[in-house]
Design a protein around this motif. Structure first.
Motif, PDB file in Angstrom:
ATOM      1  N   LEU A   1      52.090  58.694  46.504  1.00 25.51           N
ATOM      2  CA  LEU A   1      51.607  57.731  47.672  1.00 25.51           C
ATOM      3  C   LEU A   1      52.273  56.090  47.419  1.00 25.51           C
TER       4      LEU A   1
ATOM      5  N   ASP B   1      57.429  54.007  48.074  1.00 24.21           N
ATOM      6  CA  ASP B   1      57.801  53.430  49.420  1.00 24.21           C
ATOM      7  C   ASP B   1      58.750  54.578  50.027  1.00 24.21           C
ATOM      8  N   ARG B   2      59.001  55.577  49.192  1.00 18.92           N
ATOM      9  CA  ARG B   2      59.531  56.788  49.735  1.00 18.92           C
ATOM     10  C   ARG B   2      59.040  58.090  48.809  1.00 18.92           C
TER      11      ARG B   2
ATOM     12  N   GLU C   1      60.137  57.596  54.578  1.00 18.66           N
ATOM     13  CA  GLU C   1      60.166  55.944  53.968  1.00 18.66           C
ATOM     14  C   GLU C   1      59.203  55.520  54.727  1.00 18.66           C
ATOM     15  N   ARG C   2      58.192  54.706  53.877  1.00 14.94           N
ATOM     16  CA  ARG C   2      56.915  54.062  54.108  1.00 14.94           C
ATOM     17  C   ARG C   2      57.382  53.128  55.298  1.00 14.94           C
ATOM     18  N   THR C   3      56.484  53.159  56.399  1.00 16.32           N
ATOM     19  CA  THR C   3      56.295  52.050  57.317  1.00 16.32           C
ATOM     20  C   THR C   3      55.005  51.375  57.382  1.00 16.32           C
ATOM     21  N   SER C   4      54.796  50.282  57.845  1.00 16.80           N
ATOM     22  CA  SER C   4      53.397  49.814  57.804  1.00 16.80           C
ATOM     23  C   SER C   4      52.346  50.646  58.445  1.00 16.80           C
ATOM     24  N   LEU C   5      51.028  50.529  57.872  1.00 17.62           N
ATOM     25  CA  LEU C   5      50.187  51.189  58.502  1.00 17.62           C
ATOM     26  C   LEU C   5      49.446  50.664  59.777  1.00 17.62           C
TER      27      LEU C   5
ATOM     28  N   TRP D   1      48.736  56.576  53.881  1.00 20.78           N
ATOM     29  CA  TRP D   1      50.206  56.537  54.003  1.00 20.78           C
ATOM     30  C   TRP D   1      50.668  56.749  55.555  1.00 20.78           C
TER      31      TRP D   1
ATOM     32  N   GLY E   1      54.777  56.870  57.385  1.00 21.33           N
ATOM     33  CA  GLY E   1      56.369  56.576  57.244  1.00 21.33           C
ATOM     34  C   GLY E   1      57.034  57.384  58.159  1.00 21.33           C
TER      35      GLY E   1
ATOM     36  N   GLU F   1      51.979  60.739  59.310  1.00 24.86           N
ATOM     37  CA  GLU F   1      50.835  59.716  58.549  1.00 24.86           C
ATOM     38  C   GLU F   1      50.040  60.795  57.679  1.00 24.86           C
TER      39      GLU F   1
END
Length: 189
Positions: free
Chosen positions: A63, A66-67, A80-84, A114, A116, A132
Motif C-alpha cells: 500500500l 502507487d500501483r 493505480e492510486r488516486t487521491s483519498l 488507500w 485507486g 477503496e
C-alpha cells in the motif's frame, strides 16, 4: 557519438525508472501453502449468491506503492492510486458481519488507507472501477473489487466471490398505483 550516448542514457534511465513507475507490488496473492479457508468459512459462504471463499495472502507494505497487483484467482487486476477522499470516520460506510447472528453492523472504528482505479476495467455506464481499502479497528483490511456482474470482497485474509446476478431481490413488491376497477371486471363476466 553524441546521439549514441544520448540513446544509451535514455535506455539506462528507462531501465532504472521503469520498475518504480510501471511495476505493481502484489497486495493480494495466492498463498503458497494452499487457499483452503477452513470448514467454518466454507459453510458460512456456501451457496446462494456466493461462488466461493478462499484464503489469501495480503501484503500491507504494497500500500506504500502507487500501483498494486491483486490476484483474484480468476483475474489479476492492476490498481493505480488516486487521491483519498477526506472523510470523517462516521462517514466511512464500512460494515462487518457478526458470524454468530449473521447480522451486519456498522464498524465504529475504521479508516481508509488507500484508494485507486482498476486499470483497464470499467464499471457501470463506462465509469472507472474504483477501489477503496480500509482498515477496521481490529486491524483487518476490507475492500471490494468488481468486474461486470462479479464482485470480490476482501475480509482480512479471506476473499469471497459473489455473483451479483444471484443476489436476492429484497425490495418490497410495488403495487400498481392504478389498479383495475373491480366494477369493470364485474361487468365483463
Amino acid at each position: 557519438m553524441e546521439r549514441i550516448l544520448s540513446g544509451l542514457m535514455a535506455v539506462l534511465c528507462g531501465v532504472f525508472l521503469a520498475p518504480t513507475t510501471w511495476a505493481a507490488l502484489p497486495f493480494i496473492d495466492v498463498p503458497t501453502d494452499g487457499w483452503d479457508p477452513g470448514l467454518e468459512a466454507r459453510k458460512r459462504y456456501a451457496g446462494g449468491m456466493y461462488d466461493w471463499v478462499r484464503r489469501i495472502k495480503v501484503d500491507r507494505k504494497a500500500l506504500a506503492s502507487d500501483r498494486i497487483q491483486v490476484d483474484l484467482f480468476d483475474d489479476v487486476f492492476i490498481i493505480e492510486r488516486t487521491s483519498l477522499v477526506v472523510r470523517e470516520p462516521e462517514d466511512v460506510p464500512l460494515y462487518v458481519a457478526d458470524v454468530s447472528t449473521h447480522d451486519v453492523q456498522r464498524s465504529p472504528t475504521s479508516r481508509q488507507l488507500w484508494a485507486g482505479t482498476i486499470i483497464g476495467a470499467r464499471g457501470p455506464g463506462g465509469m472507472s472501477s474504483t477501489v477503496e481499502i480500509a482498515e477496521l479497528g481490529n486491524g483487518d483490511l476490507i475492500s471490494s473489487f468488481s468486474r461486470g456482474h462479479v464482485l470480490y470482497q476482501l475480509f482480512g485474509d479471506l476473499l469471497v466471490r459473489i455473483d451479483l446476478r444471484r443476489v436476492p431481490n429484497e425490495a418490497p413488491t410495488v403495487r400498481d398505483p392504478y389498479p383495475t376497477d373491480p366494477l369493470i371486471l364485474d361487468k365483463a363476466e
